[in-house]
Design an enzyme around this catalytic site. Sequence first.
Site, PDB file in Angstrom:
ATOM      1  N   SER A  25       0.790  -1.226   0.000  1.00  0.00           N
ATOM      2  CA  SER A  25       0.000   0.000   0.000  1.00  0.00           C
ATOM      3  C   SER A  25       0.831   1.291   0.000  1.00  0.00           C
ATOM      4  O   SER A  25       0.765   2.090  -0.941  1.00  0.00           O
ATOM      5  CB  SER A  25      -0.930  -0.044   1.210  1.00  0.00           C
ATOM      6  OG  SER A  25      -1.545   1.180   1.427  1.00  0.00           O
ATOM      7  N   ASP A 160       8.302  -1.828  10.821  1.00  0.00           N
ATOM      8  CA  ASP A 160       7.870  -3.042  11.505  1.00  0.00           C
ATOM      9  C   ASP A 160       8.529  -3.336  12.847  1.00  0.00           C
ATOM     10  O   ASP A 160       7.863  -3.704  13.795  1.00  0.00           O
ATOM     11  CB  ASP A 160       8.083  -4.245  10.580  1.00  0.00           C
ATOM     12  CG  ASP A 160       7.519  -3.995   9.186  1.00  0.00           C
ATOM     13  OD1 ASP A 160       6.840  -2.969   8.984  1.00  0.00           O
ATOM     14  OD2 ASP A 160       7.767  -4.816   8.304  1.00  0.00           O
ATOM     15  N   GLU A 386      17.332  -1.182  -0.208  1.00  0.00           N
ATOM     16  CA  GLU A 386      16.155  -0.956   0.644  1.00  0.00           C
ATOM     17  C   GLU A 386      16.517   0.055   1.746  1.00  0.00           C
ATOM     18  O   GLU A 386      15.744   0.948   2.053  1.00  0.00           O
ATOM     19  CB  GLU A 386      15.739  -2.305   1.245  1.00  0.00           C
ATOM     20  CG  GLU A 386      14.403  -2.297   1.934  1.00  0.00           C
ATOM     21  CD  GLU A 386      13.989  -3.696   2.381  1.00  0.00           C
ATOM     22  OE1 GLU A 386      14.791  -4.649   2.241  1.00  0.00           O
ATOM     23  OE2 GLU A 386      12.859  -3.830   2.877  1.00  0.00           O
TER      24      GLU A 386
END
Length: 423
Positions: A25, A160, A386
């Site tokens: 998302s 996270d 990343e």
Amino acid sequence: MCVLDANWTGSHTIPASGLYPHQWSWDSGFIAIGLRHLSPERAQLELESLLLGQWQDGRIPQIVYDVTKDDEYSPSASFWGSAQIPGAPSISTAGLIQPPNHAWATWEVHCADPATSRARNFLPRMYPHLVAWHEYLKTHRDRGGVGLASVIHPWESGMDNSPLWDNALARIPSTPQHAIQRPDLLHADLTERPSEKEYGKFFWLAEQYRDRECDDLRGEDRFIMEDPTFNALWAYSELSLAKIAEAIDLDPTPHLERAADLTTALSSLYDEELGLFVARDVIDDTLVRKVTISGLVPLILPGLSQAPAVLRTLLGSRFLENRPLMVPSYDVTATDFQPTQYWRGPAWFNMNWLLIQGLRTHGRDTTADELSANLQTLALEHHFPEYVDPWTGAPHGTRNFSWTAALAVDLAVGVTNHQGRIS
Ligand code: 9WN
């Protein structure tokens, strides 16, 4: 741009092949912001395809699954079994959510090519979905009752294993009902991913939510947190919704009012002594007094009364004073700062991009320019990692990561102005 082309599926962009094979998302929001410079139409499709996964209650799910790759990521589409859940769409999705950057992305994508946007009726089609999404946050996620949205799982924050969640996670069993698969470890080293114990807790929480059909109004959550970045993005996205409303001849006032209310409500997360925003544990009504990058992100909001102090914190010893290449995700002076461990120290490109916008909003162009230059160099030098070690710039996590590429493009083009003006 090869990375964004390679990760494009025909309808959306996966975050990275291997590690993240589905549509995520908030990744799609960031990706669309970069993609608009390369193909405004593809950027529109990116957001439209995400909305195919919207639930009847308005939630935009964390993941829209490509079921042909169901064994390549865990939790899988079969873990959620969303097609069996009332109110879920016919395509497979996760039940959880991620931070609301979508209205912001929609407005930027529109501004990149208003003619194509109009020809495709982009804004009138997106607007009701975005309104429903924000209504979901208001009606289903204001668990603390102060007007802020709560996340009920660390995955929902997008950060996270941030140290912000440690105390709350200590209450959560690490023994889910089903054995945990870790296909992520085929693509990244365990030392750079959440631990087995953290994964156990993540799965335990996800199972609890899934087993009550992801119904927010039924059952009890054991993890309920108000996060500064999540709510700052919601507030910012309300400002974008106001612009979208105006552009399609609707009343922007409710969105402007909500943005102002959210900005005021964010004050309840402000820690004066630390000089930044922190998270609130809604279950025991305590502030988590940890200094993370999440607490700097409200700088994206114009008119933030705490901005001068938060800027001092960003430029001070906990973040930029000793001149890391990019802003670390966690206080570099903390004893448990780890420069290469996921959300516990490394520098992430999306968070740095947000802070660059925040620095510009509050007139700190020189620092914004320096960060922007470093971000672009590190992205290019290391094949769009990343995340990176903030001191050395060494790459970690996966490579050819879509939002790294997209946001580097956005900064390189240099036309981003989050107020929708092309500068
Ligand atoms: C869980 C996709 C996502 C990002 C998150 C990032 C990471 C997933 C994971 O990757 O999370 O959603 O498996 O670690 O933390 O921000 O959206 O890129």
